[in-house]
Design a protein around this motif. Structure first.
Motif, short mmCIF file in Angstrom:
data_model
loop_
_atom_site.label_atom_id
_atom_site.label_comp_id
_atom_site.label_asym_id
_atom_site.label_seq_id
_atom_site.Cartn_x
_atom_site.Cartn_y
_atom_site.Cartn_z
N HIS A 182 0.80 -1.23 0.00
CA HIS A 182 0.00 0.00 0.00
C HIS A 182 0.83 1.28 0.00
O HIS A 182 0.27 2.37 0.12
CB HIS A 182 -0.98 -0.01 1.18
N VAL A 183 2.15 1.14 -0.13
CA VAL A 183 2.99 2.34 -0.12
C VAL A 183 2.90 3.04 -1.48
O VAL A 183 3.24 2.47 -2.50
CB VAL A 183 4.46 1.99 0.22
N VAL A 184 2.42 4.27 -1.43
CA VAL A 184 2.30 5.08 -2.65
C VAL A 184 3.60 5.84 -2.88
O VAL A 184 4.07 6.00 -4.01
CB VAL A 184 1.13 6.09 -2.50
N HIS A 185 4.19 6.27 -1.78
CA HIS A 185 5.41 7.08 -1.87
C HIS A 185 6.16 6.98 -0.56
O HIS A 185 5.54 7.00 0.50
CB HIS A 185 5.04 8.55 -2.15
N LEU A 212 0.48 6.17 2.46
CA LEU A 212 -0.11 4.83 2.42
C LEU A 212 -1.49 4.90 1.78
O LEU A 212 -2.31 5.74 2.17
CB LEU A 212 -0.22 4.30 3.85
N TYR A 213 -1.76 4.03 0.83
CA TYR A 213 -3.06 4.04 0.17
C TYR A 213 -4.11 3.39 1.07
O TYR A 213 -3.85 2.39 1.73
CB TYR A 213 -3.01 3.30 -1.17
N ILE A 214 -5.30 3.96 1.09
CA ILE A 214 -6.38 3.46 1.93
C ILE A 214 -7.48 2.85 1.04
O ILE A 214 -8.03 3.51 0.18
CB ILE A 214 -6.96 4.60 2.80
N THR A 270 -6.28 -1.97 3.53
CA THR A 270 -6.10 -0.96 4.56
C THR A 270 -7.47 -0.34 4.81
O THR A 270 -8.17 0.03 3.87
CB THR A 270 -5.11 0.13 4.11
N VAL A 271 -7.84 -0.30 6.09
CA VAL A 271 -9.16 0.21 6.48
C VAL A 271 -8.96 1.26 7.57
O VAL A 271 -8.27 0.99 8.56
CB VAL A 271 -10.05 -0.93 7.04
N THR A 299 -5.33 8.64 0.93
CA THR A 299 -4.06 8.18 1.51
C THR A 299 -3.92 8.74 2.92
O THR A 299 -4.65 9.64 3.34
CB THR A 299 -2.85 8.69 0.71
N LEU A 300 -2.93 8.20 3.62
CA LEU A 300 -2.55 8.71 4.94
C LEU A 300 -1.04 8.87 4.98
O LEU A 300 -0.32 8.04 4.40
CB LEU A 300 -2.91 7.70 6.03
#
Lengths: 472, 201
Positions: A14-17, A26-28, A126-127, A160-161
């Motif tokens: 889930h790592v976007v960057h 992190l993508y949600i 991811t929730v 994302t977070l």
């Protein structure tokens, strides 16, 4: 390739960057929303002219404020400020085009019960939700945790977070549980062992035979209270039970997509030799039915024990225990099973699922609550309620003298009219026994649904195993 | 968000461990759709009697601490719920910094989003700061985020650690969402890739 934990695998996927200092975007996959922690976030979007980036991944349901009495369709059952919050969610869901289960929908319920029930929560996802008990969804092998309102707005706007990776914490429950011991006792035993800050900075993976032997409902109960141990998230690797639970749910994949999903989900386990930063092992057979005596979830003891003394503790805990005993109106040395109660609350995102109602009904069947006890069952969702009615559980509760309510968070945090009066003592299947949690001055003892049912019958905290012996 | 660089202010001692979010802001005050105005209800049940009068012994009711800007707290401050109403209430009261041996994760994170600096210090340092805070209104402590130090009223200075990204955002009063939206193309490509790999998600 290095051996990875389940948490490592979900994180990596889930790592976007990733910035040079290790801060990640992190993508949600799923964003659950309720009425209390979201109005300011939607307002923020309006003020900046931003949209919800992925409305199809955003699911809202009112739960904290909603009355659970049968007359709740009447707006007068809600205070004005509660009504404004629920109406704000109605409006925000409409304006921003997100999935929504309004109070009038049979699928409405506690957000952490609705998500899995509708198949929104799936393994490997991811929730997040503006609610600390989002940890519940970790039972599916999804990385799930609570966020604040600023982060709710961040996820709405960007999906994302900004996160830094936590540490890996393995909690193994070996062997099998003894009769009368439940998932609730496991999760409380872990907190008793590690303390409420023991999980701070970690993501817990629960494993071991006793965890494998739990149903999905039980696993949700265990993960739900990871936050009470300080861990943002708790995880359990998905297995055949997980897949069987998810299959056919309204928002679970179907056909070829289902097959592809299961193939991926089967890769979601901790590799042999993967590194854990902390490990705790508890023998399943050593866990007894537990109950809390104080005002922190770590204040937990077997029902057969006595109220401890501040002198049993060290450091800052001495003052905290004295304060807790004063607040709870208890004296050191008093048997826990002698503590008389006024109220029984069965429900919440911890223990408001069908299996919890079955466990309580099994103890209550053919019995009555003690005179003078206020007792209520609040199903976790409208669908749990319907199923319990179909299975005849509702009638058992009603015959035992319990109030049979509509779905909501209810007396777990007492934001709706279900509250304790000052000094009122409650046996509760919920998750927090903080001062004032269930109403100012209210005294909460956390326990399992079977234990709550037993207390309702006797009028005092009771070892559920004594009543089980009677029914055999 | 207001910038945070340095702060010199009164520190209120709250040695109790496990001060939870229900203590910081009880649930009846979560029924708001605004972020402001919660300061009057900060620590409501510890601070006021049922009739609304102040509980004299509570630290923030004492004349010396009514204008506190720093709290020195016992272990595991902010445990419990994710409610951002907790930092909103602290901020609205005027608290810009909380010092403890440990914080609950979500609360810790929420502080940074609202211009509040949570500082983790070892027990022996918290003990010194707690004793200093107990001296009352003349005991003003100085928190320097740029230099990453806390200084007691009598000049003892202690260093602290803080995440570089969070420090940068706090010092400059930066909005996270704006920063993330600069990476919109990375989010776009993640979504494209994920639609193929995990189409059900």
């Amino acid at each position: 390739m290095t051996a990875r934990t389940l948490y490592d695998k979900i994180w990596d996927d889930h790592v976007v960057h990733q910035a040079e200092d290790g801060t990640c975007l992190l993508y949600i996959d799923r964003h659950l929303v309720h009425e209390v922690t979201s109005p300011q976030a939607f307002e923020g979007l309006r003020m900046t002219g931003r949209k919800v980036r992925a409305p199809e991944k955003t699911i809202a349901v009112p739960d904290h404020n909603v009355p659970t009495t049968l007359d709740r369709a009447n707006a007068a059952t809600m205070t004005e400020d509660s009504r404004i919050q629920v109406q704000a969610l109605d409006q925000n869901a409409k304006d921003f085009g997100i999935h929504y289960y309004p109070v009038s929908d049979v699928r409405q319920g506690i957000v952490h019960i609705v998500g899995p029930e509708q198949g929104w929560t799936l393994p490997g996802m991811t929730v997040v939700c503006g609610d600390s008990h989002t940890a519940t969804h970790g039972a599916f092998g999804s990385l799930a945790h609570g966020i604040g309102t600023s982060e709710v707005e961040h996820v709405l706007a960007t999906q994302t977070l900004i996160q830094r990776k936590g540490l890996n914490f393995k909690v193994e429950i070996t062997g099998s549980l003894r009769p009368g011991v439940t998932a609730k006792d496991i999760t409380m035993a872990v907190i008793g062992e590690t303390g409420t800050a023991g999980g701070t900075g970690y993501v817990i993976e629960y494993c071991g035979q006793a965890i494998r032997e739990l149903s999905m409902e039980g696993r949700m109960t265990v993960c739900n209270m990871a936050i009470e141990g300080g861990a943002r998230a708790g995880l359990i690797a998905p297995d055949e039970k997980t897949f069987a639970y998810c299959m056919g749910r309204p928002h679970a994949p179907k056909g070829a997509a289902w097959e592809a999903a299961v193939t991926y989900w089967k890769t979601l386990f901790t590799d042999e030799g993967a590194h854990f930063d902390k490990v705790v092992t508890i023998k399943g057979e050593d866990i007894a039915p537990l109950v809390t005596w104080g005002t922190s979830p770590e204040d937990v003891l077997p029902i057969t024990a006595v109220v401890p003394s501040p002198s049993d503790f060290t450091g800052g805990k001495v003052e905290a225990v004295q304060r807790a005993l004063d607040y709870m109106g208890l004296v050191p040395g008093q048997k826990l099973s002698d503590i008389k109660i006024d109220t029984v609350f069965i429900g919440s995102c911890t223990n408001g699922r069908i299996e919890d109602l079955r466990a309580a009904a099994a103890i209550l069947k053919g019995k009555k609550k003690k005179d003078g006890i206020r007792a209520m069952v609040v199903p976790g969702s409208g669908l749990v309620r319907a199923q319990a009615e179909e299975e005849g559980l509702a009638q058992i509760f009603i015959d035992a003298g319990f109030e049979w309510r509509l779905a909501g968070c209810s007396m777990c945090l007492a934001m709706n009219p279900d509250q304790l009066a000052p000094g009122e003592r409650c046996a509760a299947t919920s998750n927090r026994n903080f001062e004032g949690r269930q109403g100012r001055g209210g005294r909460t003892h956390l326990l399992s649904p079977g234990m709550a049912a037993a207390a309702a019958i006797t009028g005092h905290l009771t070892d559920v195993r004594e009543l089980m012996a009677e029914t055999v | 968000m207001d910038k945070f660089t340095t702060l010199t202010g009164i520190a209120a001692p709250m040695p109790l461990v496990n001060i939870d979010t229900d203590m910081i802001i009880p649930k009846q005050f979560l029924k708001t759709i605004k972020r402001s105005g919660l300061g009057v209800n900060l620590f409501d049940e510890m601070r006021y009697n049922l009739d609304g009068t102040e509980i004299e012994g509570f630290v923030l009711n004492q004349p010396a601490y009514r204008k506190a800007e720093i709290i020195v707290a016992g272990d595991n401050f902010g445990c419990g719920s994710s409610r951002e109403h907790a930092p909103w209430a602290l901020l609205d009261f005027g608290i810009r910094c909380v010092i403890s041996t440990s914080f609950a994760d979500i609360f810790y994170n929420n502080c940074f989003k609202n211009g509040i600096l949570p500082i983790v210090m070892p027990q022996e340092v918290v003990d010194v700061l707690m004793a200093d805070a107990k001296k009352g209104a003349n005991a003003r402590q100085t928190v320097d985020l740029v230099a990453q130090t806390v200084t007691t009223s009598d000049g003892q200075s202690f260093g602290f650690e803080v995440d570089g990204h969070r420090k940068h955002c706090l010092i400059n009063g930066l909005d996270d969402i704006g920063l993330t939206l600069e990476k919109a193309s990375a989010i776009d490509s993640f979504e494209k890739k994920n639609a193929v790999l995990h189409p059900w998600a």
